[in-house]
Design an enzyme around this catalytic site. Structure first.
Site, PDB file in Angstrom:
ATOM      1  N   ASN A 159      31.950  37.840  34.888  1.00 39.10           N
ATOM      2  CA  ASN A 159      31.174  36.726  35.147  1.00 39.10           C
ATOM      3  C   ASN A 159      32.537  36.308  35.833  1.00 39.10           C
ATOM      4  O   ASN A 159      32.464  35.585  36.878  1.00 39.10           O
ATOM      5  CB  ASN A 159      31.093  35.396  33.778  1.00 39.10           C
ATOM      6  CG  ASN A 159      29.488  35.813  34.025  1.00 39.10           C
ATOM      7  OD1 ASN A 159      28.946  36.602  34.223  1.00 39.10           O
ATOM      8  ND2 ASN A 159      30.141  36.199  31.602  1.00 39.10           N
ATOM      9  N   CYS A 181      49.013  51.906  39.691  1.00 44.10           N
ATOM     10  CA  CYS A 181      47.487  51.319  40.017  1.00 44.10           C
ATOM     11  C   CYS A 181      47.333  49.253  39.672  1.00 44.10           C
ATOM     12  O   CYS A 181      46.737  48.821  39.995  1.00 44.10           O
ATOM     13  CB  CYS A 181      46.922  52.084  40.264  1.00 44.10           C
ATOM     14  SG  CYS A 181      46.904  53.138  41.434  1.00 44.10           S
TER      15      CYS A 181
END
Length: 438
Positions: A225, A268
């Site tokens: 969401n 990363c």
């Protein structure tokens, strides 16, 4: 098999219908006269796909009856399923009011019974409930000892509202928490017709799996969401992006990264989390869940640091410096951050990492370590033996397989803080093993 199901709520009704479908004789037990009347007349007290048909058929076939009489239900059955509610208490913990009441009632009924009886917990309860609460109460009220005509199993359910009958018939697995050495013969007989793996484990593990499953589902929903809102604000079709994310079955939708261990790092993950949060900031979007990822990661490093410093300022050997095994990438490595904190507190530290050669570091990797630990070369040693020779605490971040025999031989007399989850470390003699710091 003859089974009594205590608690005619959502899980209880589905259990009644599906157990009867498997051929068992089932008695539904509840304190609600309304629910019992509906069940006895072949009607389901809940709304769920196909459950009305199952309940009606079971009642017509004489496979399902209902009663409020606990003593009668226990005396007429071999197994009691507990599926009562475990709502939140005011402080957020589980309320055991219904569980305590039904265990007490079953125990007292078992006391007057001259046959063995098995109790199976289907309700969602936190780890430790079996050993710390339910079994002592059941033994006290029944006058029996576990294993002596009395058995208790944890059997968490994984039913989803709207598809619970299908989930019961075709689960990913059946989970049973049992005492050590107990093969769970009774649950195996009950679920013998279900075509799914049956896993028997310790009580606490079985109890915890349901808890972490629901928490993980909440994590996935919150992530989807929040991330979806950020993507949509940049004109991205968020559902298409997530559909493609789910196509990666090697990392994204897989067991990858779901093995508890130490903090994440590298070039990363931390960078891209910060980058994504900056996208949200640029659109003034609230992302409270995602914003806790980096602080939560640093909290793991904090716990490791505290676990080490509890033992005083003694010499330390750290195994593993790169952010993961098999690389020399030190950028934002949690082990570099841990080492930096220990050095800042004046600890005598020796570091071994087979893949890190300081002289060979280049570019951003070299720049990062020169900034964080400028004198790293003086701390690095060339073998596990050299790291352990003068240390009292061994912090295990990661160790190459070829170095593990040397590590094991040299650990005697050490306190081991295991951040890697190497099970073999538990068996090393003359070692104080503290396990994973989290």
């Amino acid at each position: 098999m003859r089974i009594s199901v205590f608690g005619i709520g959502y899980v209880g009704v589905v259990s009644c219908g599906c157990l009867a479908e498997l051929g068992h004789e089932v008695i539904g037990v509840d304190v609600s006269a309304t629910k019992l009347a509906m069940l006895a007349s072949g009607r389901s007290p809940i709304v769920e796909e196909t459950i009305d048909t199952l309940i009606a058929h079971a009642v017509r076939q004489g496979k399902l009856v209902a009663t409020e009489n606990t003593e009668d239900a226990v005396s007429r059955t071999d197994v009691s399923f507990i599926s009562v509610g475990t709502p939140s208490a005011p402080d957020g913990s589980v309320s055991f009011t219904a569980v305590d009441a039904v265990i007490t009632a079953i125990g007292r009924a078992v006391r007057g019974k001259n046959r063995p009886h098995t109790v199976m917990m289907r309700s969602t309860v936190p780890p430790g409930t079996a050993e710390d609460r339910v079994i002592p109460l059941l033994e006290r009220e029944s006058g029996r000892v576990l294993g002596d005509q009395l058995r208790y199993y944890s059997n968490p359910e994984f039913l989803r509202e709207g598809s619970s009958v299908r989930d019961f018939r075709a689960p990913p697995f059946t989970l049973i928490g049992a005492p050590e050495g107990d093969n769970a013969d009774v649950p195996r007989e009950i679920y013998g017709c279900i075509d799914a793996p049956l896993h028997v484990t310790r009580y606490r593990v079985a109890e915890s799996v349901k808890h972490i499953s629901n928490v993980y589902h909440a994590v996935k929903l919150a992530f989807a969401n929040e991330a979806g809102a950020v993507l949509a604000s940049y004109g991205v079709d968020a559902r298409e992006a997530f559909r493609l994310l789910c196509e990666d079955k090697a990392l994204n939708i897989s067991p990858a990264y779901l093995r508890p261990g130490f903090a994440f790092g590298g070039s990363c993950l931390p960078k891209d989390v910060r980058s994504f949060l900056s996208l949200a900031d640029a659109r003034n979007l609230s992302t409270p869940f995602l914003r806790q990822l980096l602080p939560a990661n640093h909290a793991i490093i904090d716990r490791a640091f505290e676990a080490i410093t509890r033992h005083g300022r003694v010499p330390i050997s750290l195994f593993g410096l790169a952010f993961k095994q098999g690389t020399d990438d030190l950028r934002e490595s949690p082990f570099v951050l841990l080492a930096e904190r220990l050095l800042g507190r004046g600890y005598d530290l020796r570091i071994y990492d087979r893949f890190v050669q300081v002289a060979g570091l280049m570019g951003a990797n070299r720049g990062y370590i020169d900034k964080e630990i400028p004198h790293l070369e003086r701390l690095m040693v060339v073998s596990p033996e050299a790291a352990l020779s003068s240390s009292r605490i061994a912090v295990i971040g990661h160790v190459a397989p070829e170095d593990r025999p040397s590590l094991m031989r040299g650990l005697a007399g050490h306190i081991v803080i295991d951040l890697a989850g190497l099970d073999a470390l538990r068996t090393v003699p003359d070692v104080t093993y503290e396990g994973l710091c989290w």
